[in-house]
Write an enzyme that holds these catalytic residues in place. Structure first.
Site, short mmCIF file in Angstrom:
data_model
loop_
_atom_site.label_atom_id
_atom_site.label_comp_id
_atom_site.label_asym_id
_atom_site.label_seq_id
_atom_site.Cartn_x
_atom_site.Cartn_y
_atom_site.Cartn_z
N TYR A 34 -26.80 -1.74 -5.26
CA TYR A 34 -27.94 -1.93 -6.18
C TYR A 34 -29.19 -2.33 -5.41
O TYR A 34 -29.11 -3.01 -4.38
CB TYR A 34 -27.68 -3.09 -7.14
CG TYR A 34 -26.61 -2.86 -8.16
CD1 TYR A 34 -26.85 -2.07 -9.28
CD2 TYR A 34 -25.38 -3.48 -8.04
CE1 TYR A 34 -25.88 -1.89 -10.24
CE2 TYR A 34 -24.39 -3.32 -9.00
CZ TYR A 34 -24.65 -2.52 -10.10
OH TYR A 34 -23.68 -2.34 -11.05
N LYS A 45 -35.10 2.60 2.02
CA LYS A 45 -34.15 2.26 3.08
C LYS A 45 -32.74 2.75 2.71
O LYS A 45 -32.04 3.34 3.53
CB LYS A 45 -34.15 0.74 3.30
CG LYS A 45 -33.32 0.29 4.50
CD LYS A 45 -33.38 -1.23 4.65
CE LYS A 45 -32.47 -1.72 5.77
NZ LYS A 45 -33.09 -1.66 7.10
N GLU A 155 -18.66 -6.01 -19.35
CA GLU A 155 -18.97 -7.37 -18.88
C GLU A 155 -19.18 -8.33 -20.06
O GLU A 155 -19.96 -9.26 -19.98
CB GLU A 155 -20.20 -7.36 -17.95
CG GLU A 155 -21.41 -6.62 -18.49
CD GLU A 155 -22.55 -6.48 -17.48
OE1 GLU A 155 -22.57 -7.19 -16.47
OE2 GLU A 155 -23.45 -5.67 -17.75
N ILE A 248 -24.74 -5.68 -3.17
CA ILE A 248 -26.14 -6.05 -3.34
C ILE A 248 -26.90 -6.10 -2.01
O ILE A 248 -28.11 -6.36 -2.00
CB ILE A 248 -26.28 -7.41 -4.06
CG1 ILE A 248 -25.33 -8.44 -3.44
CG2 ILE A 248 -25.99 -7.28 -5.55
CD1 ILE A 248 -25.99 -9.67 -3.01
N HIS A 249 -26.21 -5.89 -0.90
CA HIS A 249 -26.89 -6.00 0.40
C HIS A 249 -26.28 -5.00 1.38
O HIS A 249 -25.07 -4.77 1.35
CB HIS A 249 -26.73 -7.44 0.93
CG HIS A 249 -27.65 -7.76 2.07
ND1 HIS A 249 -27.36 -7.40 3.37
CD2 HIS A 249 -28.85 -8.38 2.10
CE1 HIS A 249 -28.36 -7.80 4.16
NE2 HIS A 249 -29.28 -8.40 3.41
N ASP A 296 11.64 5.23 -2.41
CA ASP A 296 11.91 6.16 -3.51
C ASP A 296 10.57 6.66 -4.05
O ASP A 296 9.52 6.42 -3.43
CB ASP A 296 12.80 5.52 -4.59
CG ASP A 296 12.14 4.33 -5.24
OD1 ASP A 296 11.02 3.96 -4.82
OD2 ASP A 296 12.73 3.75 -6.18
#
Ligand code: COA
Ligand code: MG
Length: 316
Positions: A34, A45, A155, A248-249, A296
């Site tokens: 994100y 980036k 959520e 997030i990074h 198995d």
């Protein structure tokens, strides 16, 4: 005796050959990164320097209320002008029970993201509404029906309770994502290091995803300067059946790829099991011993899953 043939889900005919989904782009989604939709530097980036499987430009909680319009403009510009290479282009819109979602879709859909991520999903009706909005844009633009996929973030308590109807509400759903922080606040739980307070819901999201052949994407690890803690949590998610993780990074990308890509030792072991199984099948044996352990069918299926993961990551 003739067994009844119940379809899993009834989809409109343009989406189906038999009773299963139209082929959606089920690309690899080990890493879903994100960044705020207002942050051009991070978007650029991610698109040009980073190797996340999926790049998710956020219009929801990562963007202040008074900057939603600006974020829409930035995300549209990114979709229209940046080359995302092999990464999937996703946009997280605002929740469907806010009055922002319709404007988000109106702005971003014509710029053709690969998928829409929807937070706080709690009702099948909302999924159907989203499905119809996307379908009419696809039709208007002459795009293939179903080409834009839906990734639903579960959520909230209602989201978990309604999972059974939610997952059946659109054939363009390709993944379920679990959001631990919002879920914990919705049920009044306190987040702990062990995560025991979200374990039931986190696991239930995997269960429903797998029952419907969808990807399951695991929780965010907010402390981006703690690689050990991140890896421990990512491994736990992988072992629970998740197929990828929200990030997030940039630091977290190689860590999650390492967790979801089998090592050469694991690949070799999986091959050994599959080959031994084939040899035993030919000689008429179902279960057998390998290195002191029983093998198995379920063990072979797990070994095949390892090989599938390795193949998807280009390691075979
Ligand atoms: N996506 C792309 N690039 C990112 C990034 C992200 N999520 N997070 C950091 N970067 C880049 C920075 O731009 C910087 O690169 P640069 O120097 O070449 O410009 C580099 O990675 C190092 O960043 P760093 O200084 O360690 O972090 P920061 O202080 O700039 O940002 C956060 C920290 C937490 C604000 C940032 O990681 C972030 O915005 N994360 C996503 C938040 C979000 O979207 N939340 C909602 C969904 S849960
Ligand atoms: Mg959330």
């Amino acid at each position: 005796m003739q067994l009844p043939n119940y379809p899993i889900t009834q989809y409109p005919s343009e989406y189906t050959n038999s009773n299963r989904k139209l082929e959606l782009p089920m690309s690899l989604r080990r890493s879903l990164l994100y960044m705020p939709g207002t942050d051009w530097r991070k978007i650029e980036k991610a698109a040009t320097e980073l190797e996340a499987d999926s790049i998710c430009m956020d219009l929801e909680d990562g963007v202040a209320l008074n900057r939603k319009d600006e974020a829409r403009g930035t995300v549209v510009r990114a979709l229209q002008t940046l080359d995302f290479g092999d990464s999937e282009k996703l946009v997280r819109i605002n929740a469907t029970d806010s009055d922002l979602a319709a404007r988000d879709l109106e702005s971003v859909l014509p710029a053709r993201p690969d998928g829409i991520v929807i937070p706080k999903m709690r009702s099948a009706d909302h999924v159907r509404w989203l499905h119809d909005q996307i379908a009419s844009t696809e039709q208007r633009q002459g795009w293939k029906p179903g080409s834009i996929s839906l990734l639903l973030i579960i959520e909230s308590a209602l989201g978990v309770v309604h999972l059974d109807e939610i997952v059946k509400a659109s054939p363009r759903i390709s993944a379920l994502i679990f959001g631990a922080e919002d879920f914990a606040s919705d049920i009044g739980a306190v987040r702990t290091k062990s995560g025991v307070e979200v374990l039931y819901a986190r696991s239930k999201v995997v269960l429903y995803a797998k029952a419907h052949r969808l990807q399951a994407i695991d929780i965010v690890y907010p402390d981006f300067r703690d690689p050990e803690g991140f890896t421990t949590q990512a491994r736990q998610g992988m072992k629970m059946g998740f197929t990828g993780k929200q990030l997030i990074h940039p630091n977290q990308i190689p860590l999650v790829h390492a967790v979801y890509t089998p090592s050469y030792e694991e690949i070799a072991q999986a091959r050994k099991i599959v080959e031994a199984f084939q040899a035993h099948q030919e000689s008429g044996t179902g279960a057998f011993a390998l290195d002191g352990k029983m093998v198995d069918m379920p063990v072979v299926r797990q070994a095949e899953l390892v090989l599938e993961r390795a193949r998807a990551a280009g390691k075979i």
